[in-house]
Design a protein around this motif. Structure first.
Motif, PDB file in Angstrom:
ATOM      1  N   MET A 247       0.840  -1.217   0.000  1.00  0.00           N
ATOM      2  CA  MET A 247       0.000   0.000   0.000  1.00  0.00           C
ATOM      3  C   MET A 247       0.863   1.250   0.000  1.00  0.00           C
ATOM      4  N   LEU A 248       0.434   2.270  -0.737  1.00  0.00           N
ATOM      5  CA  LEU A 248       1.182   3.525  -0.798  1.00  0.00           C
ATOM      6  C   LEU A 248       1.114   4.260   0.531  1.00  0.00           C
ATOM      7  N   LYS A 249       2.271   4.785   0.948  1.00  0.00           N
ATOM      8  CA  LYS A 249       2.301   5.483   2.224  1.00  0.00           C
ATOM      9  C   LYS A 249       2.208   6.997   2.040  1.00  0.00           C
ATOM     10  N   SER A 250       1.666   7.411   0.900  1.00  0.00           N
ATOM     11  CA  SER A 250       1.461   8.854   0.750  1.00  0.00           C
ATOM     12  C   SER A 250       0.075   9.161   0.197  1.00  0.00           C
ATOM     13  N   LYS A 251      -0.441  10.315   0.580  1.00  0.00           N
ATOM     14  CA  LYS A 251      -1.803  10.694   0.200  1.00  0.00           C
ATOM     15  C   LYS A 251      -1.827  12.137  -0.274  1.00  0.00           C
ATOM     16  N   LYS A 252      -2.733  12.366  -1.229  1.00  0.00           N
ATOM     17  CA  LYS A 252      -2.904  13.728  -1.745  1.00  0.00           C
ATOM     18  C   LYS A 252      -4.099  14.386  -1.070  1.00  0.00           C
ATOM     19  N   ILE A 253      -3.850  15.560  -0.527  1.00  0.00           N
ATOM     20  CA  ILE A 253      -4.907  16.330   0.113  1.00  0.00           C
ATOM     21  C   ILE A 253      -5.054  17.652  -0.640  1.00  0.00           C
ATOM     22  N   VAL A 254      -6.281  18.061  -0.915  1.00  0.00           N
ATOM     23  CA  VAL A 254      -6.482  19.325  -1.623  1.00  0.00           C
ATOM     24  C   VAL A 254      -7.375  20.244  -0.797  1.00  0.00           C
ATOM     25  N   LEU A 255      -6.953  21.501  -0.645  1.00  0.00           N
ATOM     26  CA  LEU A 255      -7.781  22.494   0.021  1.00  0.00           C
ATOM     27  C   LEU A 255      -8.557  23.277  -1.026  1.00  0.00           C
ATOM     28  N   VAL A 256      -9.870  23.363  -0.829  1.00  0.00           N
ATOM     29  CA  VAL A 256     -10.701  24.117  -1.778  1.00  0.00           C
ATOM     30  C   VAL A 256     -11.532  25.148  -1.033  1.00  0.00           C
ATOM     31  N   GLY A 257     -12.095  26.083  -1.769  1.00  0.00           N
ATOM     32  CA  GLY A 257     -12.882  27.155  -1.162  1.00  0.00           C
ATOM     33  C   GLY A 257     -12.580  28.467  -1.864  1.00  0.00           C
ATOM     34  N   HIS A 258     -13.365  29.489  -1.528  1.00  0.00           N
ATOM     35  CA  HIS A 258     -13.235  30.785  -2.213  1.00  0.00           C
ATOM     36  C   HIS A 258     -11.861  31.436  -2.000  1.00  0.00           C
ATOM     37  N   PHE A 259     -11.642  32.523  -2.733  1.00  0.00           N
ATOM     38  CA  PHE A 259     -10.427  33.328  -2.561  1.00  0.00           C
ATOM     39  C   PHE A 259     -10.358  33.846  -1.128  1.00  0.00           C
ATOM     40  N   GLY A 260      -9.199  33.864  -0.568  1.00  0.00           N
ATOM     41  CA  GLY A 260      -8.971  34.594   0.684  1.00  0.00           C
ATOM     42  C   GLY A 260      -9.624  34.021   1.930  1.00  0.00           C
ATOM     43  N   VAL A 261     -10.087  32.778   1.880  1.00  0.00           N
ATOM     44  CA  VAL A 261     -10.702  32.214   3.085  1.00  0.00           C
ATOM     45  C   VAL A 261      -9.641  31.726   4.072  1.00  0.00           C
ATOM     46  N   GLY A 262      -8.416  31.586   3.568  1.00  0.00           N
ATOM     47  CA  GLY A 262      -7.317  31.185   4.453  1.00  0.00           C
ATOM     48  C   GLY A 262      -6.739  29.804   4.169  1.00  0.00           C
ATOM     49  N   LYS A 263      -6.893  29.314   2.931  1.00  0.00           N
ATOM     50  CA  LYS A 263      -6.366  27.991   2.577  1.00  0.00           C
ATOM     51  C   LYS A 263      -4.840  27.964   2.718  1.00  0.00           C
ATOM     52  N   SER A 264      -4.199  28.924   2.077  1.00  0.00           N
ATOM     53  CA  SER A 264      -2.737  28.963   2.135  1.00  0.00           C
ATOM     54  C   SER A 264      -2.264  29.176   3.569  1.00  0.00           C
ATOM     55  N   SER A 265      -2.986  30.019   4.300  1.00  0.00           N
ATOM     56  CA  SER A 265      -2.600  30.299   5.682  1.00  0.00           C
ATOM     57  C   SER A 265      -2.710  29.059   6.561  1.00  0.00           C
ATOM     58  N   LEU A 266      -3.764  28.260   6.342  1.00  0.00           N
ATOM     59  CA  LEU A 266      -3.927  27.030   7.129  1.00  0.00           C
ATOM     60  C   LEU A 266      -2.764  26.079   6.869  1.00  0.00           C
ATOM     61  N   ILE A 267      -2.367  25.979   5.603  1.00  0.00           N
ATOM     62  CA  ILE A 267      -1.255  25.090   5.256  1.00  0.00           C
ATOM     63  C   ILE A 267       0.044  25.596   5.872  1.00  0.00           C
ATOM     64  N   ARG A 268       0.240  26.916   5.758  1.00  0.00           N
ATOM     65  CA  ARG A 268       1.472  27.483   6.334  1.00  0.00           C
ATOM     66  C   ARG A 268       1.523  27.271   7.849  1.00  0.00           C
ATOM     67  N   ARG A 269       0.375  27.447   8.477  1.00  0.00           N
ATOM     68  CA  ARG A 269       0.326  27.245   9.928  1.00  0.00           C
ATOM     69  C   ARG A 269       0.633  25.773  10.259  1.00  0.00           C
ATOM     70  N   TYR A 270       0.062  24.884   9.485  1.00  0.00           N
ATOM     71  CA  TYR A 270       0.236  23.466   9.773  1.00  0.00           C
ATOM     72  C   TYR A 270       1.661  22.979   9.474  1.00  0.00           C
ATOM     73  N   VAL A 271       2.196  23.373   8.313  1.00  0.00           N
ATOM     74  CA  VAL A 271       3.494  22.840   7.899  1.00  0.00           C
ATOM     75  C   VAL A 271       4.665  23.611   8.520  1.00  0.00           C
ATOM     76  N   GLN A 272       4.549  24.940   8.574  1.00  0.00           N
ATOM     77  CA  GLN A 272       5.682  25.732   9.075  1.00  0.00           C
ATOM     78  C   GLN A 272       5.409  26.385  10.432  1.00  0.00           C
ATOM     79  N   ASN A 273       4.180  26.272  10.882  1.00  0.00           N
ATOM     80  CA  ASN A 273       3.745  26.911  12.121  1.00  0.00           C
ATOM     81  C   ASN A 273       3.974  28.421  12.139  1.00  0.00           C
ATOM     82  N   VAL A 274       3.661  29.070  11.023  1.00  0.00           N
ATOM     83  CA  VAL A 274       3.747  30.527  10.958  1.00  0.00           C
ATOM     84  C   VAL A 274       2.448  31.092  10.395  1.00  0.00           C
TER      85      VAL A 274
END
Ligand code: GDP
Ligand code: MG
Lengths: 162, 269
Positions: free
Chosen positions: A1-28
């Motif tokens: 079984m593959l040990k990697s998964k693709k996750i996609v964030l969707v939603g309108h402009f400016g709702v904070g998708k990129s920010s959520l990822i940055r917070r999660y991955v880099q904690n900033v």
């Protein structure tokens, strides 16, 4: 079984998708708004049941309508995170249609729905204004304060390995 | 004093003043005449004024006359493009030549450095080769560098962009993210063109190319350095089909096995 998964964030402009990822991955977090152009992919390795799981998180540019997204960017996704902005009702006006669209077209894909920017509103009155839409929302997060961000991704990661 | 006397005195006084004034004016005129006659002294007086005017002039000219001049130039260039090209051509040509010369020198320098660094054995083979071929050592090295080589291979699941296996002769950026981005670029290109069954086959960079080959559920991306011609492409395709049948298909779920097989198969390609 593959040990990697693709996750996609969707939603309108400016709702904070990129920010959520940055917070999660880099904690900033940054108050500046950098529009995501095209797609940006980041990776995070998590431990699930004492096993390593690699998450490849796709940050795609926001669209006010799921149907306008490039379908090829959504192929092969294991988990969708649908993000809305708790401080802007226009970002969840057509929530039902959006969620239906995902469930119909990607029936095997996990889906969580996140109300972000919860730091900007009073949670109780926000839930009250949601009315019948309230039960569809699985998480209330803030990329700014970090509230619920890690939990959201980790929970999704757990459901993906089952 | 009688009235007449008084009047006379007054007249004298006035006339005296008149005379003095006239005298003064005459003197000034003389000075002026002198100044005009002797240039340096005139210059001393006039130059500051001219300088002032000139300063104002130069300050104002770009704003006032600039657009007019630019327009005139534009018009002239439009009307005599050939002439302009003729004038510019040698200048640009020289610049390009100089640039290329310096680039070739830099390349040749780096090759010489490489020759000095590599094992003496290799140097001998190059020397022997250049002796037999009649080319300079450096030229032989250039052709060696231009030889096509497979530097990296990625087997990527279609759609998800997840990495199924990889092989790399040199360490690069994160392979998982690279596979994802490649997939995004690939599907973006294919969406954009939308001519049925077409797929992106080659991404070209200055010094290397990424060759993409589609299979049913995955695609293979190969980073190639050197010249990528049809002969090399055909050989590569044959190799790849053979490898896919023998190794990828049975081991698609096993990254470790795929990685080992890839390294084995492509280490000399
Ligand atoms: N107050 C607050 N602002 C946020 C939060 N998340 C994102 N933002 C801000 O909202 C704007 C858009 O965020 P971004 O992540 O670029 O949105 P995207 O278009 O969905 O990727 C930025 O100015 C962020 O600083 C949050 O949880 N709270
Ligand atoms: Mg964004």
């Amino acid at each position: 079984m593959l040990k990697s998964k693709k996750i996609v964030l969707v939603g309108h402009f400016g709702v904070g998708k990129s920010s959520l990822i940055r917070r999660y991955v880099q904690n900033v977090f940054s108050d500046d708004y950098f529009v995501t152009v095209g797609v940006h992919i980041v990776k995070k390795v998590v431990q699930v049941n004492n096993q390593e799981l690699t998450l490849l998180i796709w940050d795609i540019e926001g669209k006010e309508d799921m149907k306008k997204l490039r379908p090829s960017f959504l192929l092969g996704t294991s988990g969708f995170i649908y993000v809305l902005d708790a401080s802007r009702p226009s970002t969840y006006e057509i929530l039902e249609d959006e969620l239906d669209f995902i469930r119909t077209n990607y029936p095997k894909t996990e889906l969580v729905t996140v109300a972000n920017k919860i730091d900007l509103v009073d949670k109780e009155s926000f839930i009250a204004t949601l009315g019948e839409k309230a039960p569809w929302i699985t998480h209330f997060s803030s990329a700014k304060t970090g509230e619920c961000v890690e939990l959201l991704f980790e929970k999704l990661a757990h459901t993906l390995v089952q | 004093m009688t009235d007449t006397e008084k009047l006379l005195q007054l007249k004298n006084l006035l006339l005296d003043e008149d005379r003095e004034l006239a005298q003064k004016i005459l003197q000034k005129l003389d000075e002026l005449q002198h100044t005009i006659d002797t240039k340096p002294e005139l210059a001393e007086k006039v130059n500051p004024i001219i300088d002032d005017k000139l300063k104002v002039f130069t300050e104002e000219i770009p704003g006032k006359l600039g657009p007019t001049i630019a327009l005139a130039l534009e018009e002239q260039i439009k009307n005599s493009q050939e002439q302009v090209v003729n004038i510019l051509f040698p200048i640009i040509g020289k610049m390009i030549k100089k640039y290329i010369a310096s680039e070739i020198k830099a390349l040749s320098d780096s090759i010489n450095a490489q020759i000095n660094k590599t094992f003496s054995f290799k140097r001998y083979t190059v020397k022997i080769k250049s002796f037999f071929t009649g080319f300079g050592q450096t030229e032989v090295m250039i052709s060696e560098m231009a030889k096509s080589k497979v530097v990296q291979v990625y087997i990527v699941e279609k759609g998800s962009g997840l990495l199924l296996g990889s092989f790399s002769k040199q360490n690069t950026i994160d392979e998982d993210m690279l596979a994802g981005m490649l997939t995004a670029i690939k599907s973006f290109g294919e969406d954009a063109v939308q001519t049925g069954d077409q797929s992106l086959e080659l991404i070209e960079y200055e010094f290397y190319k990424i060759y993409l080959k589609n299979f049913h559920t995955y695609y293979v991306a190969m980073v190639i350095s050197g010249i990528f011609d049809d002969v090399f492409k055909n050989k590569l395709e044959d190799d790849l089909f053979r490898f896919a049948k023998k190794q990828i298909n049975p081991n698609i779920q096993n990254k470790a096995v795929l990685n080992t097989q890839l390294a084995h198969f492509f280490k000399d390609a």
